[in-house]
Design a protein around this motif. Sequence first.
Motif, PDB file in Angstrom:
ATOM      1  N   VAL A  55      -0.979   4.937  -8.106  1.00 55.84           N
ATOM      2  CA  VAL A  55      -1.922   4.276  -7.201  1.00 55.84           C
ATOM      3  C   VAL A  55      -1.605   4.626  -5.747  1.00 55.84           C
ATOM      4  O   VAL A  55      -2.511   4.905  -4.952  1.00 55.84           O
ATOM      5  CB  VAL A  55      -1.884   2.754  -7.418  1.00 55.84           C
ATOM      6  CG1 VAL A  55      -2.739   2.040  -6.364  1.00 55.84           C
ATOM      7  CG2 VAL A  55      -2.368   2.398  -8.815  1.00 55.84           C
ATOM      8  N   LEU A  56      -0.319   4.634  -5.390  1.00 55.53           N
ATOM      9  CA  LEU A  56       0.061   4.993  -4.021  1.00 55.53           C
ATOM     10  C   LEU A  56      -0.334   6.426  -3.699  1.00 55.53           C
ATOM     11  O   LEU A  56      -0.911   6.704  -2.625  1.00 55.53           O
ATOM     12  CB  LEU A  56       1.562   4.801  -3.834  1.00 55.53           C
ATOM     13  CG  LEU A  56       2.120   5.207  -2.467  1.00 55.53           C
ATOM     14  CD1 LEU A  56       1.511   4.373  -1.352  1.00 55.53           C
ATOM     15  CD2 LEU A  56       3.647   5.083  -2.445  1.00 55.53           C
TER      16      LEU A  56
ATOM     17  N   THR B 209       3.484   3.248   9.193  1.00 58.97           N
ATOM     18  CA  THR B 209       4.696   4.021   9.459  1.00 58.97           C
ATOM     19  C   THR B 209       4.812   5.232   8.544  1.00 58.97           C
ATOM     20  O   THR B 209       5.576   6.150   8.834  1.00 58.97           O
ATOM     21  CB  THR B 209       5.945   3.138   9.291  1.00 58.97           C
ATOM     22  OG1 THR B 209       5.978   2.610   7.958  1.00 58.97           O
ATOM     23  CG2 THR B 209       5.948   1.994  10.297  1.00 58.97           C
ATOM     24  N   MET B 210       4.086   5.240   7.430  1.00 61.58           N
ATOM     25  CA  MET B 210       4.093   6.398   6.531  1.00 61.58           C
ATOM     26  C   MET B 210       3.156   7.462   7.079  1.00 61.58           C
ATOM     27  O   MET B 210       2.053   7.160   7.538  1.00 61.58           O
ATOM     28  CB  MET B 210       3.672   5.983   5.125  1.00 61.58           C
ATOM     29  CG  MET B 210       3.659   7.130   4.128  1.00 61.58           C
ATOM     30  SD  MET B 210       3.247   6.609   2.444  1.00 61.58           S
ATOM     31  CE  MET B 210       4.813   5.867   1.955  1.00 61.58           C
ATOM     32  N   SER B 211       3.584   8.702   7.038  1.00 63.21           N
ATOM     33  CA  SER B 211       2.768   9.793   7.566  1.00 63.21           C
ATOM     34  C   SER B 211       1.608  10.109   6.618  1.00 63.21           C
ATOM     35  O   SER B 211       1.823  10.422   5.442  1.00 63.21           O
ATOM     36  CB  SER B 211       3.632  11.038   7.757  1.00 63.21           C
ATOM     37  OG  SER B 211       2.850  12.118   8.224  1.00 63.21           O
ATOM     38  N   ILE B 212       0.384  10.007   7.154  1.00 62.43           N
ATOM     39  CA  ILE B 212      -0.825  10.357   6.412  1.00 62.43           C
ATOM     40  C   ILE B 212      -1.630  11.297   7.293  1.00 62.43           C
ATOM     41  O   ILE B 212      -1.996  10.928   8.418  1.00 62.43           O
ATOM     42  CB  ILE B 212      -1.666   9.118   6.055  1.00 62.43           C
ATOM     43  CG1 ILE B 212      -0.851   8.135   5.212  1.00 62.43           C
ATOM     44  CG2 ILE B 212      -2.936   9.521   5.308  1.00 62.43           C
ATOM     45  CD1 ILE B 212      -1.589   6.855   4.889  1.00 62.43           C
TER      46      ILE B 212
ATOM     47  N   ILE C 287       1.028  -1.986  -1.729  1.00 60.36           N
ATOM     48  CA  ILE C 287       0.645  -0.721  -1.088  1.00 60.36           C
ATOM     49  C   ILE C 287       0.735  -0.855   0.431  1.00 60.36           C
ATOM     50  O   ILE C 287       1.228   0.052   1.120  1.00 60.36           O
ATOM     51  CB  ILE C 287      -0.774  -0.303  -1.515  1.00 60.36           C
ATOM     52  CG1 ILE C 287      -0.809  -0.003  -3.029  1.00 60.36           C
ATOM     53  CG2 ILE C 287      -1.253   0.910  -0.711  1.00 60.36           C
ATOM     54  CD1 ILE C 287       0.055   1.157  -3.464  1.00 60.36           C
ATOM     55  N   ALA C 288       0.283  -1.970   0.982  1.00 60.60           N
ATOM     56  CA  ALA C 288       0.390  -2.179   2.433  1.00 60.60           C
ATOM     57  C   ALA C 288       1.845  -2.124   2.869  1.00 60.60           C
ATOM     58  O   ALA C 288       2.180  -1.551   3.922  1.00 60.60           O
ATOM     59  CB  ALA C 288      -0.242  -3.517   2.813  1.00 60.60           C
ATOM     60  N   GLY C 289       2.745  -2.722   2.059  1.00 62.73           N
ATOM     61  CA  GLY C 289       4.159  -2.692   2.394  1.00 62.73           C
ATOM     62  C   GLY C 289       4.726  -1.285   2.379  1.00 62.73           C
ATOM     63  O   GLY C 289       5.547  -0.921   3.230  1.00 62.73           O
ATOM     64  N   ARG C 290       4.314  -0.480   1.423  1.00 63.12           N
ATOM     65  CA  ARG C 290       4.779   0.904   1.385  1.00 63.12           C
ATOM     66  C   ARG C 290       4.276   1.687   2.595  1.00 63.12           C
ATOM     67  O   ARG C 290       4.918   2.633   3.049  1.00 63.12           O
ATOM     68  CB  ARG C 290       4.329   1.594   0.087  1.00 63.12           C
ATOM     69  CG  ARG C 290       4.953   1.022  -1.185  1.00 63.12           C
ATOM     70  CD  ARG C 290       6.455   1.296  -1.279  1.00 63.12           C
ATOM     71  NE  ARG C 290       6.763   2.710  -1.295  1.00 63.12           N
ATOM     72  CZ  ARG C 290       6.797   3.473  -2.388  1.00 63.12           C
ATOM     73  NH1 ARG C 290       6.534   2.912  -3.571  1.00 63.12           N
ATOM     74  NH2 ARG C 290       7.100   4.744  -2.312  1.00 63.12           N
ATOM     75  N   LEU C 291       3.120   1.278   3.117  1.00 69.58           N
ATOM     76  CA  LEU C 291       2.566   1.970   4.287  1.00 69.58           C
ATOM     77  C   LEU C 291       3.195   1.486   5.592  1.00 69.58           C
ATOM     78  O   LEU C 291       3.091   2.166   6.610  1.00 69.58           O
ATOM     79  CB  LEU C 291       1.048   1.769   4.355  1.00 69.58           C
ATOM     80  CG  LEU C 291       0.218   2.350   3.210  1.00 69.58           C
ATOM     81  CD1 LEU C 291      -1.268   2.105   3.445  1.00 69.58           C
ATOM     82  CD2 LEU C 291       0.490   3.833   3.023  1.00 69.58           C
TER      83      LEU C 291
ATOM     84  N   LEU D 257      -2.971   7.618  -0.736  1.00 67.23           N
ATOM     85  CA  LEU D 257      -2.674   8.559   0.343  1.00 67.23           C
ATOM     86  C   LEU D 257      -3.672   9.710   0.344  1.00 67.23           C
ATOM     87  O   LEU D 257      -4.128  10.163   1.414  1.00 67.23           O
ATOM     88  CB  LEU D 257      -1.250   9.084   0.191  1.00 67.23           C
ATOM     89  CG  LEU D 257      -0.124   8.050   0.246  1.00 67.23           C
ATOM     90  CD1 LEU D 257       1.227   8.721   0.038  1.00 67.23           C
ATOM     91  CD2 LEU D 257      -0.151   7.287   1.561  1.00 67.23           C
ATOM     92  N   ALA D 258      -4.037  10.183  -0.849  1.00 69.55           N
ATOM     93  CA  ALA D 258      -4.962  11.315  -0.946  1.00 69.55           C
ATOM     94  C   ALA D 258      -6.344  10.959  -0.418  1.00 69.55           C
ATOM     95  O   ALA D 258      -6.955  11.730   0.342  1.00 69.55           O
ATOM     96  CB  ALA D 258      -5.044  11.789  -2.399  1.00 69.55           C
TER      97      ALA D 258
END
Length: 481
Positions: free
Chosen positions: A49-50, A210-213, A153-157, A54-55
Motif C-alpha cells: 500500500v505504501l 519528510t519522505m522524498s516523493i 501511511i501518514a506516519g511513514r510520510l 508513493l507511485a
Amino acid sequence: MSLLGLDLGTSGVRAVAVDQDGHELAGAARSTSLARPGPGLVETDTEEVLAASLAVLAEVAAHPAVLADPPEALSFSVQGEAVVPVGADGVALAPAPVSMDRRGTDLAARVAAELGAGTVQRITGQPANPMFSVYKLFGWPSAAGYRCLGDYIAGRLGARPAIDTSMAARTGAYDVDAGTWSSFILAAAGVDEGRLPEVVAPGTVVGKLTMSIPGLPDGLPLVAGAHDQAAAYLGGGGRAGVSSVVSFGSSDCLTVGTASRPRDLVGTGLATYPMGPGTWLTLAGTAAGGWALDWFAKLVGGDPDELFERAAPEPPRVLVLPYFTGSGTLDNDPLARGAVVGLDLGTGREELARAFLESFGFEIRKIVTALGERDIDPGAVHAVGGGARSTRSLAIRASASGRPLTPVRENASARGAALLAGVGLGLYASIDALPAPSAGPALTPDPATTDWYAAQARRFRDLYPTLTPHDRSYTETREQP
C-alpha cells in the motif's frame, strides 16, 4: 494552489489533485492485493500500500496541470477498520487485517456479553461487530503501537501519530460523545490506550512531508483525513439535511448527515460518528457490494462492465441476497450468507446480472425505511463510486430502491480527502463550506416496475430471517481461524 487527496481503498490506491474550486486536475490509481492466509482471515500488505501510494502521488505530481498549479497540502481517505501493529520505529510488524477479516469474532462476542451490546453501541456509536479494529489486536501484544491504515501511511510520510474522529470511531474503541478513547471498551478488549494515536478532527494538520516523493516539496503539510465513506460524503456533495451519498464500491454504503447525534440507533446495525461541530454522519450498507458483483462476474466469465451493461431489460423473477461477507447493516449478522432464489432452467446470466444489481437497490430501500422510522431524512441521494459510472446499472438500482439517484462521477473519496486538505490550510471555513461536485441528471425509478419492485422488496426483507438457521449450519464452524 492545488490540493492532494490519497484514497487508501480495499482493492487499490488512488490519488487526485484538485484546484480550489474542487475540480480535478489529475488522477492516478494502482491496484493492491488481499491475502487470505486462513479461514476468515483477510489481510493487506502495508508495504505494498505504501509503495502504491508513493507511485500515484509521484504520477499526479508530474502531471502538467499540477506542475502549473503546485500542491499545497495532502490528506487521506481511508478504508475503515484495517489495523496495523507497529514497532517502535513506526513500521508495520505484520500485514493489516481488513474490514472483512473475522479473526475478532470471538472477542467481539465476549466484549458484547460482558458490557452489553447496547452499551457498546451507546459508547462507540458503532454496533458490536468483529469488523472493528479493536477486536483484531490480540495477536500482537508486544506491539509498540496500533494504527489504522491512514494514520500509518501518514506516519511513514512524516506525520505524528494522529487519527481523525471518524476513523477512531471505526476502531470500535472510541467514545463518540466524550471525544476520548473508551477505557471500558479497551479494558474489556485487553488493549493498552497508550499504544493508540492521538485523536484529532478531520482537516487537522498533523505533520509535514519528510519522505522524498518526486514532484512534491519537502515540508508539504499532511492533514488528517477521514473514513472513506465520510470522504465520499464530502466529495460527493453530501450536506446535512439536504443530500446524502450512496457509495457503490467494494462495499456499498449510504451516508447521511445530521446536525447532532441520532439517538435511536441502539439495537440496529446503523453506525454514527462525529465529523466536527454540528455534523454527524450515520452509515448503513452492505459489506459485499462490488465484491459480490466481482464474484458473480468471475463465476460466469466475461468482462464485468459489459456483463452488467447487458443485464436483462426487464425485472427477472429471481432474487439475490448479497450477504457474501455477512448481512447488511440493519441485521448486523457476520454469519449471514448470500443466496439466489427463484432459479429455473430458463434463468440466464443476463437475468442474474440484473438481480445482483437490484439487490443493492433493495438494501437501500430497506435502509431508507429504517432511517425514516427514526426521523432521519436522507434528502436527495447522490451516487458515487464505480457503480455510479454506468447509467444503466444506476437506473436499475434506482428502480429497485424506489428513489431517484443522482450520479456524481468524480472520484468522490479522493476528492473529499483533497478538500479536507484545504480545510487544514484554512481555504474552506468548514466541511459545510466545501465546493459542490459536478452532478449528472438523476436516474428516476421506472413507473412501469413500481408495483413489482415494491413486492420484490418485501420478499427481500423476508428472505434473510428465513435463511438464518441454514446460514448458521454452514458458517459457525467454518469461520474459526
